[in-house]
Each structure stands twice: as C-alpha cells, then as structure tokens.
Design an enzyme around this catalytic site. Structure first.
Site, PDB file in Angstrom:
ATOM      1  N   VAL A 144       4.048  -5.793   2.517  1.00 15.18           N
ATOM      2  CA  VAL A 144       4.058  -6.802   3.577  1.00 15.18           C
ATOM      3  C   VAL A 144       4.278  -8.176   2.962  1.00 15.18           C
ATOM      4  CG1 VAL A 144       2.765  -7.829   5.482  1.00 15.18           C
ATOM      5  CG2 VAL A 144       2.459  -5.416   4.934  1.00 15.18           C
TER       6      VAL A 144
ATOM      7  N   ASP B  10      -8.241   3.983  10.877  1.00 16.75           N
ATOM      8  CA  ASP B  10      -8.495   3.526   9.511  1.00 16.75           C
ATOM      9  C   ASP B  10      -9.183   2.169   9.505  1.00 16.75           C
ATOM     10  OD1 ASP B  10      -8.535   3.571   6.794  1.00 16.75           O
ATOM     11  OD2 ASP B  10      -6.395   3.291   6.509  1.00 16.75           O
TER      12      ASP B  10
ATOM     13  N   GLY C 224       0.822  -1.202   0.000  1.00 21.55           N
ATOM     14  CA  GLY C 224       0.000   0.000   0.000  1.00 21.55           C
ATOM     15  C   GLY C 224       0.852   1.246   0.000  1.00 21.55           C
TER      16      GLY C 224
END
Lengths: 330, 247
Positions: free
Chosen positions: A42, A146, A37
């Site tokens: 990751v 978020d 992102g």
C-alpha cells in the site's frame, strides 16, 4: 506470515514515481510506502483529488475480493469503519498489467503506537468506538474477520478508530479466510472459524489483552485456562475481566451488548473514578449552583411574599389606626 | 452445468527435504494433475534451512502438480497449511472459470484481460464456489527421521486445517497417509473423514525413520483417489466429473 517477495522485486516504487491506470487513465504520484503484507503493497499517493491510498498486488483474486468488499461497504450508508473505495485499475509495467485499487487515505496513528503514547486509559474508550462500528457492520450481516491492532488506526485530531484493511470481512455463515492467530477464536480453541458476531467480539477481547501484552503470547495447552491466567497476571486487565471472559466464551449476543457492559465498567473503573468523581463533583457543583439559584429564587419569592405580608399587615394596621383615630375624632 | 456440486481434489505434501528413492516426485505430481488432482507442497524448516536441492524439488512438485508450494518455519505451519489449501482451491476454481471465459469470450481472454469491475464480478463467483464446493484433501506426511520432532506441530496444523475448512459451507473429506510406511512406501493413517480430531490419538504413536520415497508415495496416494472415484463413478452425477476433467 507469507510476504510477497516477487511483487516487492517487481515494483519497489520510489517516491515520485507516476502510476497511470490502463482503463481510467487517472494518474497517481507515489509519495511513500505505507505498508506491505501477504497480498500487496500500500502506497500513499497524490491524485487529482488529493491524497489517496493505493494498493498494488499481483494476486488478481485477492485484490478483486478486497475490491468487492470495499465496494459493498460503500453501499452501506454511514459505514465508517473501513476506508471508502474510489476506483480500480491496472498499471502497465513494461507491458505487463499489475492490478491496483485506490481508496481513502486514513491519516492517523496505529492503535498500538497510540496506546503506548497516550496510555492505557484510551483502551476502553477506543474499544467502545470500535464496538459501535462493529454493531453497525454486524447489522448489515458482515463480520470484520481479521480484527487486530495492526489493522486499526486512530485518526487525528478526531481520535476516532478506523480500520485500514478490510480484506478479512466475511458474510455471516461463511468461513473466515483471513485471520491472525492471536486474535482468532479457532486458534484458542474457543469456537469455529465461521463468521458470526461473536467471532469479532472474541477478537475485540484479544485486542484489549494485547494492549497489556504488547508482545502477545502463543497458545500452550488449554486456551481458555491460559487466557484467564494471563488476564489475572496483569493488573490493568482486572477491571475488564468480566467482559473479557464473556466475550472469549462467545456469550455476547451483539456488539452493542458488549459495549454496554464495557461502558458500565469504564464508569466504575478506579482510575476513572477520579475523572468520574471530578465530573460528578462538577455535576454536583452544577447541581448546587442550580439549586442555589432555585433556593435563591424561592427566597426571593419568600422575601417578596414577606414584603407583601408586611405590606398588607402595615396597611391593615394603618387602616385600623385610621379607624381608631377617626373614632377618636367623632 | 452445476459447478456447485463439483469436488476439488488436492494432495497436501508435508516434507522437510529431498526424496531419495523411487520415481521423480515431480513426474508423479504431473500425473496427479492429469487426473484433476492438484499437488501442494509445504516444506517445514526448523532453524536450519532446507538445502537448495530440496528447495528445488519442493517447487517443481507443486509446479508440475498445478498446486502451490511454501517453505515455512514449523512455528508458522498451522497458519500456512490452511492458507495454502485455500489458495490452491481458489487457483483451481479460477483455472476453471478462466476456461469457461475462454469458451465464451474467445481463446485469448482470461480474467486479467477483463476490466477491473468485471473481474470483481468473476471473483464473486470464484469466492462463492470456494465457499460451497466439496473438498477432498489427501495429506501426505513425510515421517523420515529428521521430521520426528516436527510431527506434533504437523498434527496441530492438520487440526487447524480441519477447523478452517469445516467452517466452509461445502463438505470436506480428509485422509492422512505417512511415508515411508512400516512395510510399504506409504501407509494409511486415517481413512476419508470430515474430521481430523482422531489424529490426536494416532500421531503420538507414529514411528519415524528410514528413506524418503516421495515419488512412490504420491503415486500410491493417487490410487487411493482412483478407487474412490471409480466407486463414486457408479453413482456420480454428470457434473461431478467436471472438476476432474478440467484443470
């Protein structure tokens, strides 16, 4: 969304690549990419202690902030929403350090995919779980920030909801730094971007709405009116409409309060009525069976009592008879 | 020294292409940087792409202005404007903190050289400052003809910016300028204010068209910071100039 192309170019790590930390010297073997992102990539990796998730980023500030949040979570006892933090280090790539940190690998299915497979009836249940976790987090003085389906994972086989990205977690009273418009109270004109419990509860309402509008929608005009209209248009959302309305307006004081209302709805929901009916039927059955045994016991007692009565009566009568016979002999 | 009372100064340039009149905007951005004002640039695309020349100019303005540049489709403008502003704040504060570190630990030390744990501690300070610092953002909007249908989106993005920034604990001030102006290169639309809601009334009346004097616009915007600063200089505390000197 700003995606990190420069990092992508720099380290497109193939499965099998070995990353060793500059400071702690722990080796990690990359197995696959889990996602990427705005602030990093990751990977799933194999460490000496089993599978871990490893986040690489070239943005020192965001990765350090995230690390701080994960660390402070580890200090919160019993906090199970986010992944636990293991260590932070730098990977030297051609002499240049790239920071990374290592955390628990949460295995499971993404929230949206899970709902798509298992059906809407899971929405309410998973949100109950989420609200419990949020209540715990809020009690520590943090807002998740978020909150969105993309950050939620349903672990298998436990079917427990967890969060994989805690980068938006913010102390109450401070400004929310990371958010996604569809789930953001500010975007819909329903309040500020200051972290408070209601900010997260708004997002929970939007997650429920998103579950029935997988493609989401953009704001047009009055946010509140539009959300109301969208709720009306989906039958599946009708049972939730009261809770959604209160959450959207920021009328819940705590996650626990919203959870309580949601629980009330789930117990009354028509689709669940069958289940409920079944379970109450079972309950009634159980009740019946217990009452049966109880009455049987009573009957037995009655029988016993009856037996005793007849016995006493018989003895009495026989005594009388004996006395009568005795009298006759005399 | 009390960094908490320092003021972060930024120019936010929103444009969709290349300048065509006056000084080189990158040079004007460098001039801003010299005075402790960082220049961020957002390039707004429609469905088309910005040409190579425009792209290069946007990057070089941000680079020499010590800020951040980002090219976006107008749909993502809101989210990007607040993100760029925030990132630029962090970048500026981090620059300051790095400078401090160098003074304490020696010239070659920066945040990257610290072990991750220490880095985390430094970042806590950076985050804290980002939350509490005063912020001044001068928004410079390109209103040349091609921007016309993007202006409503720009307006929404600026409202969103004030929403994000006003959630911080620190004070904010925004002012809005458009270029080209009616008679001059640049025209003031909104004087320093913490709230941008007024834009809703002003923006629809904007006329677009003409040249794109990006360089002169940045230059004049600087003057506006100057005036404010000299005025404030009369009553300023010592630490107020801290953010302005460094960076």
């Amino acid at each position: 969304m700003m995606t990190n192309h420069s990092l992508r170019k720099q380290c497109n790590l193939l499965p099998g690549s070995l990353i060793t930390g500059k400071w702690n010297k722990n080796p990690y073997r990359i197995q696959q990419e889990l996602g990427y992102g705005a602030n990093g990539i990751v990977y799933l990796a194999e460490s000496n202690n089993g599978q871990v998730a490893l986040k690489l980023s070239d943005d020192y500030s965001s990765i350090s902030s995230e690390m701080n949040i994960l660390k402070s979570f580890s200090k919160v006892q019993g906090h199970s929403l986010g992944p636990s933090f293991f260590e932070a280090d730098d990977w030297l790539k051609n002499g240049r350090p790239i920071p990374f940190y290592v955390m628990e690998y949460i295995k499971g299915e993404g929230y949206s995919a899970f709902i798509e497979q298992k059906g809407d009836s899971w929405v309410g249940v998973l949100m109950l779980q989420l609200l419990s976790s949020l209540d715990e987090l809020h009690k520590q003085g943090w807002a998740f920030g978020d909150l969105k389906p993309d950050n939620l994972i349903v672990t298998i086989p436990a079917y427990k909801i967890r969060c994989i990205d805690v980068g938006g977690t913010t102390l109450f009273g401070r400004s929310i730094k990371e958010f996604t418009e569809f789930f953001d109270r500010g975007y819909w004109g329903m309040g500020s971007r200051k972290a408070d419990p209601q900010y997260d509860l708004f997002a929970v309402a939007m997650i429920i709405i998103n579950s029935f509008y997988p493609k989401r929608f953009s704001k047009k005009g009055d946010g509140y009116k539009q959300l109301n209209e969208m709720i009306k248009q989906k039958k599946g959302l009708h049972p939730y409409s009261k809770v959604l309305d209160r959450a959207v307006k920021g009328q819940y004081q705590s996650a626990d309060e919203m959870r309580h209302d949601l629980l009330g709805i789930l117990n009354r929901q028509p689709e669940h009525k069958k289940v409920e009916a079944q379970s109450t039927f079972q309950g009634k059955k159980n009740n019946n069976s217990t009452s049966q045994t109880r009455s049987m016991r009573k009957k037995r007692k009655k029988k016993k009592r009856g037996l005793l009565e007849t016995l006493i009566l018989a003895i009495f009568v026989s005594i009388l008879y004996v006395l009568y016979v005795y009298n006759q002999f005399l | 020294m009390n960094m908490k009372t320092g003021t972060l100064k930024q120019i936010l340039l929103i444009t969709d292409g290349c300048s065509n009149q006056g000084e080189d905007p990158a040079a004007m951005a460098a001039l801003a940087r010299e005075q402790g004002i960082s220049v961020n640039v957002i390039g707004v695309m429609e469905n088309d792409t910005i040409d190579e020349k425009g792209l290069q100019e946007i990057e070089s303005i941000a680079l020499s202005g010590g800020g951040i540049s980002q090219i976006v489709y107008s749909k993502q403008l809101s989210h990007t404007v607040q993100m760029v502003t925030r990132k630029a704040m962090t970048q500026t504060i981090q620059g300051l903190v790095n400078k401090e570190l160098q003074q304490i630990l020696g010239n070659s030390t920066s945040m990257e050289d610290l072990p991750p744990d220490k880095r985390g501690e430094v970042m806590e300070v950076v985050d804290e400052l980002g939350e509490t610092s005063k912020l001044e953002v001068l928004v410079l909007v390109d209103t040349s003809a091609s921007m016309k249908h993007k202006l409503p989106t720009v307006k929404d993005a600026l409202l969103d910016l004030s929403l994000s920034m006003n959630a911080r604990m620190g004070d904010n001030k925004f002012s809005v300028f458009v270029f080209p102006g009616k008679r001059k290169d640049v025209e003031k639309l909104l004087d320093w204010t913490p709230k941008l809601e007024v834009l809703t009334k002003i923006f629809p009346k904007l006329t677009t068209g003409g040249i794109t004097p990006t360089g002169p616009a940045i230059n004049e915007a600087l003057g506006y910071f100057h005036k404010k600063r000299s005025l404030r200089g009369l009553l300023s505390h010592d630490d107020e100039s801290f953010f302005e000197e460094t960076v």
